[in-house]
Design a protein around this motif. Sequence first.
Motif, PDB file in Angstrom:
ATOM      1  N   ASP A 163      -9.506 -46.618  42.214  1.00  0.00           N
ATOM      2  CA  ASP A 163      -8.973 -47.986  42.365  1.00  0.00           C
ATOM      3  C   ASP A 163      -8.110 -48.203  43.609  1.00  0.00           C
ATOM      4  O   ASP A 163      -7.058 -48.851  43.543  1.00  0.00           O
ATOM      5  CB  ASP A 163      -8.183 -48.377  41.105  1.00  0.00           C
ATOM      6  N   ASP A 191     -10.712 -43.321  37.814  1.00  0.00           N
ATOM      7  CA  ASP A 191     -11.156 -44.413  38.699  1.00  0.00           C
ATOM      8  C   ASP A 191     -10.070 -44.549  39.766  1.00  0.00           C
ATOM      9  O   ASP A 191      -8.929 -44.923  39.435  1.00  0.00           O
ATOM     10  CB  ASP A 191     -11.257 -45.736  37.934  1.00  0.00           C
ATOM     11  N   HIS A 243     -17.170 -45.821  42.562  1.00  0.00           N
ATOM     12  CA  HIS A 243     -16.534 -46.889  41.778  1.00  0.00           C
ATOM     13  C   HIS A 243     -16.564 -48.184  42.604  1.00  0.00           C
ATOM     14  O   HIS A 243     -15.559 -48.597  43.185  1.00  0.00           O
ATOM     15  CB  HIS A 243     -15.094 -46.474  41.469  1.00  0.00           C
ATOM     16  N   HIS A 276     -15.992 -51.075  39.116  1.00  0.00           N
ATOM     17  CA  HIS A 276     -14.659 -51.626  38.869  1.00  0.00           C
ATOM     18  C   HIS A 276     -14.861 -52.772  37.870  1.00  0.00           C
ATOM     19  O   HIS A 276     -15.796 -53.571  38.020  1.00  0.00           O
ATOM     20  CB  HIS A 276     -14.105 -52.154  40.199  1.00  0.00           C
ATOM     21  N   SER A 277     -14.030 -52.835  36.854  1.00  0.00           N
ATOM     22  CA  SER A 277     -14.160 -53.816  35.762  1.00  0.00           C
ATOM     23  C   SER A 277     -15.449 -53.624  34.943  1.00  0.00           C
ATOM     24  O   SER A 277     -15.865 -54.517  34.208  1.00  0.00           O
ATOM     25  CB  SER A 277     -14.118 -55.270  36.260  1.00  0.00           C
ATOM     26  N   HIS A 323      -6.468 -43.813  35.448  1.00  0.00           N
ATOM     27  CA  HIS A 323      -6.302 -44.369  36.789  1.00  0.00           C
ATOM     28  C   HIS A 323      -5.073 -43.704  37.411  1.00  0.00           C
ATOM     29  O   HIS A 323      -4.002 -43.716  36.773  1.00  0.00           O
ATOM     30  CB  HIS A 323      -6.091 -45.889  36.734  1.00  0.00           C
TER      31      HIS A 323
END
Length: 243
Positions: free
Chosen positions: A36, A34, A82, A116-117, A194
């Motif tokens: 991020d 991910d 994402h 995300h989350s 990540h």
Amino acid sequence: MNDKTNIIPQTRWITISECGNYEEVEDAIGLTFDLDWACDAVLEDCINLVDEADVPATWFVTHQTPILERLRANKKYELGIHPNFNHLLEGKGSDVESIIDELLTIAPNAKSIRSHSMVQSSRLMDIFLRKGLSYDCNHFVPEQSAIELRPWKLWNGLTKVPHFWEDDATCIYQKNTPIKELACRKGLKIFDFHPIHVFLNTENIERYETTKYIHSDGNALLEHRYTGIGTRTHLLELMRFFK
Ligand SMILES: [Zn+2]
């Protein structure tokens, strides 16, 4: 000595879009990242490690950056998206469809999504499908549960691909199974990393939190890389041992 760790198993590495045929991905390992919104120095570092190991991986993109060209150019890699829907939950931001559309302009061939989350709902999953996505990766079933995983089909045709390991969760759980043992388990084994945790070799979420102010400065961040066993060493161990 437990020689289970000395047997190098036959490993099949897969990307998320190979999970449509359940039988074929039985016992396979999938690396996912991910992104991020990590800065280029952090992304580059992570891509270098995976390039060097020469294993397939699925990269869930969050933003446009020239570094993505490296991912697009590698035939072993696949891009998913994402999106961040958290702002919507807080009553801010635009709408679900524009968030997805924007990411699909960056990764037009994306077939997989992890929010995300891990934000998900049945309504969202219908939208994912309508946007041309086929694989939803929003289910985390921790390895600690010891549940043997496999992908499954949803009512609307979307395929769910669960993951059983996540770097940040590993930092929080009191007990974690060693990587080599995990990778020998039965069932589908999707790992979620990540790049920022790979860069920092995060072993404790505090390391991530207290360095937030320099997350966009690779040089400064390097001084905070953990020298013991952490996310980076887990990734390297997984890729080297099961190559
Ligand atoms: Zn995320």
